[in-house]
Design an enzyme around this catalytic site. Structure first.
Site, PDB file in Angstrom:
ATOM      1  N   ASP A  68       0.741  -1.279  -0.026  1.00  0.00           N
ATOM      2  CA  ASP A  68       0.092   0.002  -0.035  1.00  0.00           C
ATOM      3  C   ASP A  68       0.757   1.242   0.027  1.00  0.00           C
ATOM      4  O   ASP A  68       0.503   2.021   0.733  1.00  0.00           O
ATOM      5  CB  ASP A  68      -0.863   0.058   1.153  1.00  0.00           C
ATOM      6  CG  ASP A  68      -1.948  -1.069   1.314  1.00  0.00           C
ATOM      7  OD1 ASP A  68      -2.323  -1.669   0.090  1.00  0.00           O
ATOM      8  OD2 ASP A  68      -2.562  -1.552   2.268  1.00  0.00           O
ATOM      9  N   ASP A 109      -7.410  -5.150  10.506  1.00  0.00           N
ATOM     10  CA  ASP A 109      -6.876  -4.324   9.563  1.00  0.00           C
ATOM     11  C   ASP A 109      -6.845  -2.787  10.260  1.00  0.00           C
ATOM     12  O   ASP A 109      -5.981  -1.914   9.953  1.00  0.00           O
ATOM     13  CB  ASP A 109      -7.902  -3.983   8.689  1.00  0.00           C
ATOM     14  CG  ASP A 109      -7.700  -5.208   7.567  1.00  0.00           C
ATOM     15  OD1 ASP A 109      -6.666  -5.864   7.550  1.00  0.00           O
ATOM     16  OD2 ASP A 109      -8.796  -5.387   6.882  1.00  0.00           O
TER      17      ASP A 109
END
Length: 587
Positions: free
Chosen positions: A292, A525
């Site tokens: 990411d 997450d």
């Protein structure tokens, strides 16, 4: 003319690869050893009661075993009622067991406990132990006058020249800390021995800091444990860039936007020193590099409407490019490492030819190509790329295609269809195959392979469709036909209803080195509400189940689970849901 390694593997070993995919085996080779001279089977009864007993089975190999079928003859009246870590059948007194992939590889001279079972009847030791047809329990001794495997062998378990695919025929490291957490959950035994990634998400994690991701084990602890397991491959996540994850607060890191010097000297350099120790020379280390990160410099920067100030900063100071290229070059110089750079997923950078105004696809490939030459990084330092890391995008959408005409117009050219939204892809298989080709065009080697994280992209719950919708309304058609049940493809945090995907396996497709579980199932997450912490992790609204969204997810609901802890911390509830919604189902 010399054929590139990947092309040579596809040409010469295509039959074996096809056989592997067809049989559904995981990291074990489809070609089982033909002769196991001096093999030994230890049959140990660990407990007994009345008419029942539990036994564990250990195999010792003289020559390497890459996949085993084990048979024996029980005493009359003895049978197996249940077993774990083995596929088995029984006909009369003859028992037959087969590896389940991850436990199929046994190195020369190695003893490995491969499975256990519950039996009824006599607990006396069986007779006629055979592995792959060869009678066992003779003398076991080291092999003699064997030529060592060569670098041309894609299943070479040793060090030296890097192989084409490190996963082929490999036993992959099982993180015991994750495994223990999984096994402690109801039904978790079924997957507790799957290999998952080891996350180095801050500098202290290199040495072991009691964090929920690495527990008290540091990098060297994990590598030593991999040797103890007899593993051929360990998967390590390099994840501590300055200004990390500039568009998501839940996974922000410890280093500020300008601290590239600390990233190099305090984080990457010590990792290189540890991985480069001679005792790990025969251990293949797969590095998943900075998830990411780089795609943010394409999609979340000015003049895009989706821009964030943090991502603008990271693009301007160049520290994402600097950090990733440095990490890749330094780690790539080691003879036992295999670097896979994170490449987002189809729902993030899948826009290309259909809507060139927002061409994330080719722009991202060009950005990756620009790394070559930075900090001494070469194309040879990159073994491949990984998609869908810690994400939820499906491998395939079997019931609809993006260019399918519904209601008189192709789905990905319909301005009123937010789920598709001009994307050139609707799944990770098609995306990775196409993205690999443009990466090669940008200067990467023709033999690069792709990984796909399938730890949470199964979507096998009650809402999983079994066929295509019959609706002529494009929105209804897609919603009733799609496997991926998220509100929007930009949703990434603790998605409610998700399930485990394909189990880790090597060579599922010609361009895919492996399906992997880099994100350990059950680890959060991000927190669903703000939780003060000393780990540098902020609160991101995309983890709040009540959040109505933003421009980066098309102003859709977040789809996140409630009552979730900080990123990397364990959630029993999420783990249970992933098991329940697994696809393929957990047997």
């Amino acid at each position: 003319m010399q054929v590139p390694r990947r092309r040579r593997r596809l040409a010469i070993a295509g039959v074996a690869v096809a056989a592997l995919a067809a049989t559904g085996l995981t990291f074990a080779s489809a070609n089982q050893a033909l002769a196991e001279e001096g093999c030994k089977v230890d049959y140990k009864v660990v407990s007994s009661w009345g008419s029942g007993f539990q036994a564990n089975v250990t195999i010792t190999a003289q020559e390497p075993i890459n996949g085993w079928d084990l048979t024996w003859t029980f005493p009359s009246g003895t049978s197996v009622s249940s077993a774990w870590n083995v596929g088995y059948s029984q006909s009369g007194t003859t028992f037959t067991g087969s590896d389940v992939g991850w436990n199929g590889s046994i190195a020369s001279g190695q003893s490995r406990e491969v499975f256990g079972f519950i039996g009824s009847g006599s607990s006396a030791t069986p007779t006629n132990f055979r592995i792959n047809g060869d009678l066992c329990n003779g003398t076991t001794q080291p092999p003699t006058s064997e030529e060592p495997p060569t670098s041309e062998d894609p299943g070479n378990p040793g060090g030296g020249d890097k192989v084409d695919n490190p996963y082929t025929g490999a036993q992959v490291y099982v993180n015991p800390q994750w495994s223990d957490r999984a096994a402690a959950e109801p039904g978790g035994d079924a997957i507790a021995n799957e290999p998952t990634g080891v996350w180095l998400d801050q500098t202290s994690a290199i040495y072991g800091n009691g964090s929920p991701t690495t527990g008290t084990m540091g990098l060297e602890d994990h590598l030593d444990e991999a040797l103890a397991q007899g593993a051929d491959v360990i998967q390590v996540v390099i994840y501590n860039l300055p200004g990390r994850d500039c568009a998501a607060l839940a996974s922000n890191g410890q280093l500020g936007a300008t601290e590239i010097g600390r990233y190099k000297s305090e984080y990457i350099d010590p990792i290189v020193d540890i991985m480069g120790q001679s005792k790990y020379a025969d251990l293949k280390i797969v590095n998943v590099i900075e998830i990411d990160s780089l795609p943010n410099l394409v999609t979340n920067v000015t003049p895009r409407a989706t821009a964030t100030a943090n991502c603008d900063t990271m693009k301007a100071n160049g520290n994402y490019v600097n950090g990733v290229s440095y990490a890749t070059a330094e780690l790539g110089a080691l003879p036992n490492t295999y670097n896979y750079i994170d490449a987002g997923h189809h729902g993030w950078i899948g826009w290309g030819d259909v809507n060139p105004q927002y061409d994330n696809f080719n722009a991202a490939a060009a950005l990756f190509g620009s790394l070559i030459g930075q900090n001494g990084m070469t194309a040879d330092d990159v073994h491949g790329f990984i998609s869908n890391t810690a994400n939820y995008s499906v491998l395939e959408e079997p019931y609809w295609a993006v260019n399918q005409v519904v209601g008189g117009q192709a789905l990905n050219q319909n301005p009123n269809l937010p789920w598709v939204d001009w994307n050139d892809f609707n799944n990770e298989k098609d995306f990775t195959e196409a993205f690999r080709e443009v990466l090669i065009d940008e200067g990467f080697n023709e033999d690069i392979g792709m990984l796909i994280d399938t730890s949470r992209n199964g979507w096998g719950g009650d809402y999983r469709p079994t066929g295509a919708s019959t609706s002529t309304n494009p929105v209804t058609f897609v919603d009733e036909s799609r496997i991926d049940q998220r509100f929007q493809k930009g949703n990434w945090c603790n998605q409610a209803g998700a399930g485990l995907g394909e189990r880790p396996q090597a060579d599922p497709e010609a361009w895919i080195d492996a399906y992997v579980w880099i994100k350990p199932p059950g680890e959060s997450d991000g927190a669903s509400e703000e939780i003060p912490n000393s780990e540098g992790k902020g609160f991101d609204q995309m983890c709040d189940p009540d959040y109505g969204g933003n421009i980066r997810n098309g102003n859709n609901p977040s789809g996140a689970r409630d009552d979730m802890p900080l990123s990397g911390h364990w959630s029993s509830e999420q783990f249970a849901e992933l098991l329940e919604n697994a696809y393929p189902p957990i047997n």
